[in-house]
Design an enzyme around this catalytic site. Structure first.
Site, mmCIF file in Angstrom:
data_model
loop_
_atom_site.group_PDB
_atom_site.id
_atom_site.type_symbol
_atom_site.label_atom_id
_atom_site.label_comp_id
_atom_site.label_asym_id
_atom_site.label_seq_id
_atom_site.Cartn_x
_atom_site.Cartn_y
_atom_site.Cartn_z
ATOM 1 N N ASP A 178 -43.417 41.770 14.038
ATOM 2 C CA ASP A 178 -42.302 40.901 15.229
ATOM 3 C C ASP A 178 -42.224 42.543 16.329
ATOM 4 O OD1 ASP A 178 -41.235 41.764 12.677
ATOM 5 O OD2 ASP A 178 -39.015 41.174 13.803
ATOM 6 N N GLU A 187 -38.737 42.103 10.982
ATOM 7 C CA GLU A 187 -38.019 43.785 10.665
ATOM 8 C C GLU A 187 -37.078 43.928 12.090
ATOM 9 O OE1 GLU A 187 -36.882 47.325 11.018
ATOM 10 O OE2 GLU A 187 -38.281 46.374 12.577
HETATM 11 N N1 BES Z 1 -38.790 51.078 14.188
HETATM 12 C C1 BES Z 1 -37.873 51.240 14.291
HETATM 13 C C2 BES Z 1 -36.947 51.871 13.843
HETATM 14 C C3 BES Z 1 -36.820 53.139 14.274
HETATM 15 C C4 BES Z 1 -37.426 54.017 15.417
HETATM 16 C C5 BES Z 1 -36.241 54.305 12.883
HETATM 17 C C6 BES Z 1 -37.768 55.228 15.160
HETATM 18 C C7 BES Z 1 -36.988 55.683 13.493
HETATM 19 C C8 BES Z 1 -36.977 55.649 13.953
HETATM 20 C C9 BES Z 1 -37.452 49.413 13.739
HETATM 21 O O1 BES Z 1 -38.551 48.837 14.259
HETATM 22 C C10 BES Z 1 -36.022 49.336 14.502
HETATM 23 O O2 BES Z 1 -35.955 48.542 15.443
HETATM 24 N N2 BES Z 1 -34.942 49.065 13.096
HETATM 25 C C11 BES Z 1 -33.947 47.823 13.607
HETATM 26 C C12 BES Z 1 -32.754 47.531 12.738
HETATM 27 C C13 BES Z 1 -32.593 46.446 12.891
HETATM 28 C C14 BES Z 1 -33.047 45.124 13.750
HETATM 29 C C15 BES Z 1 -32.103 45.426 11.472
HETATM 30 C C16 BES Z 1 -33.099 49.029 14.955
HETATM 31 O O3 BES Z 1 -32.597 50.545 13.845
HETATM 32 O O4 BES Z 1 -32.173 48.536 15.608
HETATM 33 MN MN MN Z 2 -39.759 49.292 13.399
HETATM 34 MN MN MN Z 3 -38.418 48.097 16.002
#
Ligand code: BES
Ligand code: MN
Ligand code: MN
Length: 456
Positions: A88, A152
């Site tokens: 997603d 996610e």
């Molecule tokens: N891949 C990211 C998280 C990420 C990016 C961690 C770069 C470290 C470095 C993930 O898809 C993301 O965006 N997570 C969200 C979580 C939330 C929607 C629960 C975030 O961090 O905002």
């Molecule tokens: Mn991600």
């Molecule tokens: Mn993300």
């Protein structure tokens, strides 16, 4: 793995064409209107896994968007690696800021431009191609399971239960994830920490309907004014969050640990230039990498209410809203922070308004030790392909499911991310450098090999 580089080189254009097919499916998990696309993307992944040579793959229903599961079991006595990723993506708005349409991927200056180019379609797909190589050349050294989810970006609401219900199926020695970044194209790093999250939506209600701001202005509480004051008071002049009890569980790092962290290269001028700011701002007493890596934060993600169309309308609005997120560090519990936030937000509201605060989603942070077989295997893999040892780095981002994996499945994760901070994930013109994509495909097979050898 003499032939690995050649294999990538000979197939590199096909890899991109295949990835583009997946990127063209606009699988935006947060929007009801893309429900069909979620199934399309899931089916595409399942078909691809089968083509790659897994024993079996299926699209599995959850309470929300489906999970794709596939496995290749060579021998139950061998170690098992579970690859996790997500198909997603975040919404692509605002569309007009994209140089090329978000779901029509394009290569410019050696980078793939599209929503999901990095996060996480591009990164996830590196694992498919590494697996393809290992299987085709008869070099797969262990069992592999794939779990690719579709929620996610909305906090993985269904995945906890999915794991509970499928513990046996998901049994593995390590969970391998490429959904984070590295320090730079020549500076490999391994993510050893992720922040948790508590995401709130608040509503402030004043009068029962919008009022004439001349007849009432100055005599009645304006919910937008009140909301702004309340939000401003959530941080003090030192950048500390004022919610009572907020820092109770925050772990203070030792001087040695902070010195160790400070060894990771960080270029302040580059950091500021990249996002066009003149100065940084944050909690007093901490460096910029510390502010995102080991300290919690609070941010307004959106605020709205009243009249926002063209021109002027003289009203005192009835309601004001905001979305407020708090990034948490390990040991802070999102459920507890949610309660502290609600209690405080209600406590600071003046009598002249009513307030509501609601928890939208959240999850816990994660710290990964560096003395594990998985970390050593990953470290050695990067060393092989980059020629230098990767640096352990705590990231400010969140992948809430990683801590749940440990809790529910008892399995630790290794975060081998190949993104760069300049990839503009979640933003217009998200991109992923081809070099990172290919380097990832090259590094992953070494991880498998090292992990199996070092597990003996
Ligand atoms: N891949 C990211 C998280 C990420 C990016 C961690 C770069 C470290 C470095 C993930 O898809 C993301 O965006 N997570 C969200 C979580 C939330 C929607 C629960 C975030 O961090 O905002
Ligand atoms: Mn991600
Ligand atoms: Mn993300």
């Amino acid at each position: 793995m003499q032939d690995l580089k050649n294999y990538i080189d000979e197939n590199k254009d096909r890899f991109i064409e295949e990835l583009f097919e997946l990127i063209r499916i606009p699988s935006v998990s947060s929007k009801e209107s893309h429900k069909e696309d979620m199934y399309k993307a899931a089916e595409w992944i399942k078909t691809k896994l089968i083509k790659e040579g897994v024993d079996h793959a299926e699209v599995m229903e959850t309470q929300g968007h489906p999970v794709v599961y596939g496995e290749k079991i060579l021998n139950p006595a061998l170690p098992t690696v579970l690859v996790y990723g997500h198909y997603d993506v975040q919404p692509a708005e605002p569309f007009d800021l994209w140089k090329s349409p978000p779901f029509e991927p394009e290569v410019r200056d050696g980078k793939i431009y599209a929503r999901g180019a990095n996060d996480d379609k591009g990164q996830m797909f590196m694992h498919f191609k590494a697996f393809e190589y290992l299987l085709k050349t008869n070099q797969l050294p262990c069992n592999v399971k794939f779990m690719i989810e579709g929620e996610e970006e909305i906090g993985s609401p269904s995945l906890g239960k999915f794991c509970e219900d499928n513990k046996e199926m998901l049994k593995a020695d390590v969970i391998l994830v490429s959904d984070t970044s590295m320090l730079g194209p020549k500076t490999p790093s391994i993510t050893t920490g992720l922040r948790g999250l508590a995401y709130m939506e608040v509503e402030v209600t004043g009068p029962s309907h919008d009022l004439h701001s001349g007849l009432y202005g100055g005599a009645v509480a304006n919910p937008l004014n009140v909301l702004c004051q309340m939000i401003a008071s959530l941080q003090d002049e030192n950048g500390r969050i004022t919610i009572p009890g907020f820092y109770d569980d925050v772990e203070e790092l030792s001087k040695e640990e902070r010195e160790e962290m400070a060894r990771a290269p960080f270029d302040m001028e580059e950091f500021k230039k990249h996002i066009s700011i003149n100065d940084v701002r944050g909690e007093k007493g901490y460096s910029t990498p510390e502010r995102t890596g080991i300290r919690p934060s609070l941010d307004v993600n959106g605020i709205w209410g009243g009249y926002t169309e063209k021109g002027a309308k003289t009203i005192l609005p009835s309601k004001a809203h905001a979305k407020i997120s708090m990034r948490l560090v390990p040991h802070q519990e999102s459920g507890k922070i949610e309660q502290l936030f609600i209690k405080h937000f209600e406590a600071i509201a003046p009598k002249s308004v009513k307030v509501k605060a609601e928890f939208l989603h959240g999850g816990e942070g994660y710290v990964s030790p560096t003395n594990t077989v998985a970390y050593q295997a990953a470290s050695k893999a990067y060393e092989t392909t980059y020629g230098i040892k990767p640096i352990p780095v705590r990231s400010g981002g969140s992948i809430p499911i990683i801590s749940l994996f440990e809790k529910v499945l008892g399995t630790k994760s290794i975060l081998m991310g190949f993104g760069l901070d300049s990839d503009a994930i979640h933003s217009p013109n998200e991109n992923y450098a081809l070099e990172q994509f290919y380097k990832g495909i090259e590094t992953i097979p070494h991880f498998y090999k090292n992990f199996v050898e070092m597990s003996k």
